[in-house]
Write an enzyme that holds these catalytic residues in place. Sequence first.
Site, PDB file in Angstrom:
ATOM      1  CG  HIS A  64       7.488  23.509   9.952  1.00 44.11           C
ATOM      2  ND1 HIS A  64       6.871  24.714  10.150  1.00 44.11           N
ATOM      3  CD2 HIS A  64       6.996  23.045   8.781  1.00 44.11           C
ATOM      4  CE1 HIS A  64       6.039  24.983   9.148  1.00 44.11           C
ATOM      5  NE2 HIS A  64       6.093  23.982   8.311  1.00 44.11           N
ATOM      6  CG  HIS A  65       9.546  17.032  14.080  1.00 40.18           C
ATOM      7  ND1 HIS A  65       8.448  16.776  13.287  1.00 40.18           N
ATOM      8  CD2 HIS A  65      10.185  15.848  14.205  1.00 40.18           C
ATOM      9  CE1 HIS A  65       8.429  15.500  12.967  1.00 40.18           C
ATOM     10  NE2 HIS A  65       9.471  14.910  13.514  1.00 40.18           N
ATOM     11  CE  LYS A  70       7.674  12.158   0.187  1.00 41.80           C
ATOM     12  NZ  LYS A  70       6.551  12.689  -0.583  1.00 41.80           N
ATOM     13  CE  LYS A  94       0.304   7.413   7.489  1.00 45.58           C
ATOM     14  NZ  LYS A  94      -0.579   7.528   6.308  1.00 45.58           N
ATOM     15  CG  ASP A  99      12.823   5.106  12.898  1.00 50.39           C
ATOM     16  OD1 ASP A  99      12.477   6.004  13.684  1.00 50.39           O
ATOM     17  OD2 ASP A  99      13.084   3.941  13.256  1.00 50.39           O
ATOM     18  CE  LYS A 106      -2.842  12.918   2.619  1.00 49.55           C
ATOM     19  NZ  LYS A 106      -2.165  11.623   2.847  1.00 49.55           N
ATOM     20  CB  SER A 362       7.498   8.819  -0.753  1.00 49.03           C
ATOM     21  OG  SER A 362       6.395   8.777  -1.611  1.00 49.03           O
TER      22      SER A 362
HETATM   23  P1  NAD Z   1      -7.620   5.709  -4.926  1.00 54.21           P
HETATM   24  O1  NAD Z   1      -8.305   6.932  -5.384  1.00 54.21           O
HETATM   25  O2  NAD Z   1      -6.611   5.059  -5.805  1.00 54.21           O
HETATM   26  O3  NAD Z   1      -8.702   4.559  -4.547  1.00 54.21           O
HETATM   27  C1  NAD Z   1      -9.781   4.717  -3.682  1.00 54.21           C
HETATM   28  C2  NAD Z   1     -10.869   3.741  -4.083  1.00 54.21           C
HETATM   29  O4  NAD Z   1     -11.908   3.774  -3.097  1.00 54.21           O
HETATM   30  C3  NAD Z   1     -11.530   4.098  -5.425  1.00 54.21           C
HETATM   31  O5  NAD Z   1     -11.525   2.939  -6.258  1.00 54.21           O
HETATM   32  C4  NAD Z   1     -12.933   4.525  -5.028  1.00 54.21           C
HETATM   33  O6  NAD Z   1     -13.897   4.245  -6.030  1.00 54.21           O
HETATM   34  C5  NAD Z   1     -13.153   3.688  -3.782  1.00 54.21           C
HETATM   35  N1  NAD Z   1     -14.255   4.177  -2.937  1.00 54.21           N
HETATM   36  C6  NAD Z   1     -14.646   5.455  -2.721  1.00 54.21           C
HETATM   37  N2  NAD Z   1     -15.719   5.461  -1.906  1.00 54.21           N
HETATM   38  C7  NAD Z   1     -16.000   4.189  -1.614  1.00 54.21           C
HETATM   39  C8  NAD Z   1     -17.002   3.553  -0.814  1.00 54.21           C
HETATM   40  N3  NAD Z   1     -17.910   4.241  -0.175  1.00 54.21           N
HETATM   41  N4  NAD Z   1     -16.977   2.202  -0.708  1.00 54.21           N
HETATM   42  C9  NAD Z   1     -16.058   1.474  -1.351  1.00 54.21           C
HETATM   43  N5  NAD Z   1     -15.087   2.017  -2.129  1.00 54.21           N
HETATM   44  C10 NAD Z   1     -15.071   3.352  -2.248  1.00 54.21           C
HETATM   45  O7  NAD Z   1      -7.008   6.110  -3.501  1.00 54.21           O
HETATM   46  P2  NAD Z   1      -5.799   5.410  -2.738  1.00 54.21           P
HETATM   47  O8  NAD Z   1      -4.550   6.117  -3.084  1.00 54.21           O
HETATM   48  O9  NAD Z   1      -5.901   3.926  -2.903  1.00 54.21           O
HETATM   49  O10 NAD Z   1      -6.144   5.822  -1.226  1.00 54.21           O
HETATM   50  C11 NAD Z   1      -7.114   5.123  -0.471  1.00 54.21           C
HETATM   51  C12 NAD Z   1      -6.905   5.419   1.014  1.00 54.21           C
HETATM   52  O11 NAD Z   1      -5.572   5.046   1.379  1.00 54.21           O
HETATM   53  C13 NAD Z   1      -7.047   6.894   1.400  1.00 54.21           C
HETATM   54  O12 NAD Z   1      -7.555   6.961   2.721  1.00 54.21           O
HETATM   55  C14 NAD Z   1      -5.614   7.379   1.408  1.00 54.21           C
HETATM   56  O13 NAD Z   1      -5.432   8.503   2.245  1.00 54.21           O
HETATM   57  C15 NAD Z   1      -4.919   6.154   1.963  1.00 54.21           C
HETATM   58  N6  NAD Z   1      -3.478   6.085   1.659  1.00 54.21           N
HETATM   59  C16 NAD Z   1      -3.021   6.148   0.374  1.00 54.21           C
HETATM   60  C17 NAD Z   1      -1.647   6.045   0.130  1.00 54.21           C
HETATM   61  C18 NAD Z   1      -1.081   6.009  -1.265  1.00 54.21           C
HETATM   62  O14 NAD Z   1       0.133   5.771  -1.403  1.00 54.21           O
HETATM   63  N7  NAD Z   1      -1.875   6.196  -2.304  1.00 54.21           N
HETATM   64  C19 NAD Z   1      -0.762   5.906   1.200  1.00 54.21           C
HETATM   65  C20 NAD Z   1      -1.264   5.833   2.498  1.00 54.21           C
HETATM   66  C21 NAD Z   1      -2.629   5.912   2.709  1.00 54.21           C
END
Ligand code: NAD
Length: 471
Positions: A64-65, A70, A94, A99, A106, A362
């Site tokens: 909460h700093h 988010k 992150k 910044d 989460k 975002s």
């Molecule tokens: P998503 O659900 O759109 O896509 C994830 C994909 O990974 C799916 O197509 C799924 O089938 C595939 N997958 C699952 N298990 C797998 C495996 N064992 N091998 C290969 N592929 C596999 O999710 P996303 O939003 O793209 O998020 C993916 C990662 O990125 C997560 O770790 C998430 O925390 C991180 N992330 C997402 C965002 C965002 O804006 N969406 C931002 C920062 C970080």
Amino acid sequence: MSGPANFFDQVTQYFNEAARFTGYPPGLLEQIRLCNSVYRFDFPLRRAGDKIEVIRAWRVQHSHHKLPVKGGIRFSPDVNEEEVMALAALMTYKCAIVDVPFGGAKGGIKIEPKDYTPEELERITRRYAHELAKKNFIGPGIDVPAPDYGTGPREMAWIADTYAALNPGQLNALGCVTGKPVTQGGVRGRKEATGRGLYFAVREACNEPGEMKRLGLSKGLDGKRIIVQGLGNVGYHAAKFCREGGGIVIAIAEREGAISNPKGLNEEAVFQHRNATGSILNFPGAANIADTGAALEMECDILLPAALEGVFTADNAPRIKAKIILEGANGPTTPEADPIFRQKGMMVIPDIYCNAGGVTVSYFEWLKNLSHVRFGRLEKRHEMANELAMLKVIERSTGKTFTDAERAELAQGPDEQDLVNSGLEETMITAFHELLKTQKDHQGIPDLRIAAFVNAIHKVARSYTELGIFP
Ligand code: NAD
């Protein structure tokens, strides 16, 4: 692949390693490291045949700093409390690194979205938002969720609508969640922002001549061979922008298997093929790799995990041949794999920096919601007029006459998408050079991840020390 149970401990290990380079008192470090609030709740869902299923969910506010906090909401059967805590902590660091003036948070719902109808998913998502609202865990100045694994603009629209219904007339209600569809208060460029940010990050890294020489690679992204794990939102868009920027996607791994083609794969064609057939396997012109894990161990320049955490372990790390790991997913490298990558001299571009494009845009969406005006609406025509005036001066002084096509290209004035992309590019470039500088300035910082944690700790610590709470 399921996330390790002690993901939060893993983040703590990285934190502790970085904290040694900061010199802050243990109490302050503890305040930064721990999760401020952890909210776990269960609610019933009535399914077909009047069957009642109890759904388990979490929202964790790590720090909460700064407010609001988010972070995304994940739908996955593997979600657990430590995972949500770890992901919330990563969000704090992150945001600090790029910044963005938010604390980290989460959310998670323990479901396999594929097992539910869209109507059931809507009821689950709306009930989740309702539960958050009841406990004051959501609001434009309190806590602002976003998409993550298993969720997207549709779920964010349901959350915004639920919140607005519970807070009639609240002017800034749309700022209670980001990643919304553009028609529901979203911002252009948010959906692809994490992938675009990953491209900016790796392009910047590849443009560092010293680093590329150390890795035995040529300067620039052009021609670099890339392997992508996970063709979801992050993986698809990162693959697209890296390919358009000159990289060659030589393999894509998904749950059901992997495919490879040394000449390059087009992510959109593969995506369409998967939609049509239910699998990425048997894509025309590509070879099938039945063991999806084996694809990560192929020769390549850049390996981009974009699925879930805990992908690189002490077991497979020695077999990874990539020179650069670009961490699209959160937490793909375990602390056991990290020293192996260091020893091999690889460059790991850490998640807490390189996948921050999503939260950065975002932040822009939230600003748009609070200001109630589309970016570029006020200045676009004004800038276009200035640019046309400039072209006229050039025509007068050089005697050259621009064609209509040249005029249209050179005098556009920025629209929302241009401004969002420009803000994202600036953010990713600035943060990358801050990380490099921290690594160079501190003797002993072993890699960019620890440099990133050091930067984050300093920035969060300042919020407390400047309040006079800690010395
Ligand atoms: P998503 O659900 O759109 O896509 C994830 C994909 O990974 C799916 O197509 C799924 O089938 C595939 N997958 C699952 N298990 C797998 C495996 N064992 N091998 C290969 N592929 C596999 O999710 P996303 O939003 O793209 O998020 C993916 C990662 O990125 C997560 O770790 C998430 O925390 C991180 N992330 C997402 C965002 C965002 O804006 N969406 C931002 C920062 C970080």
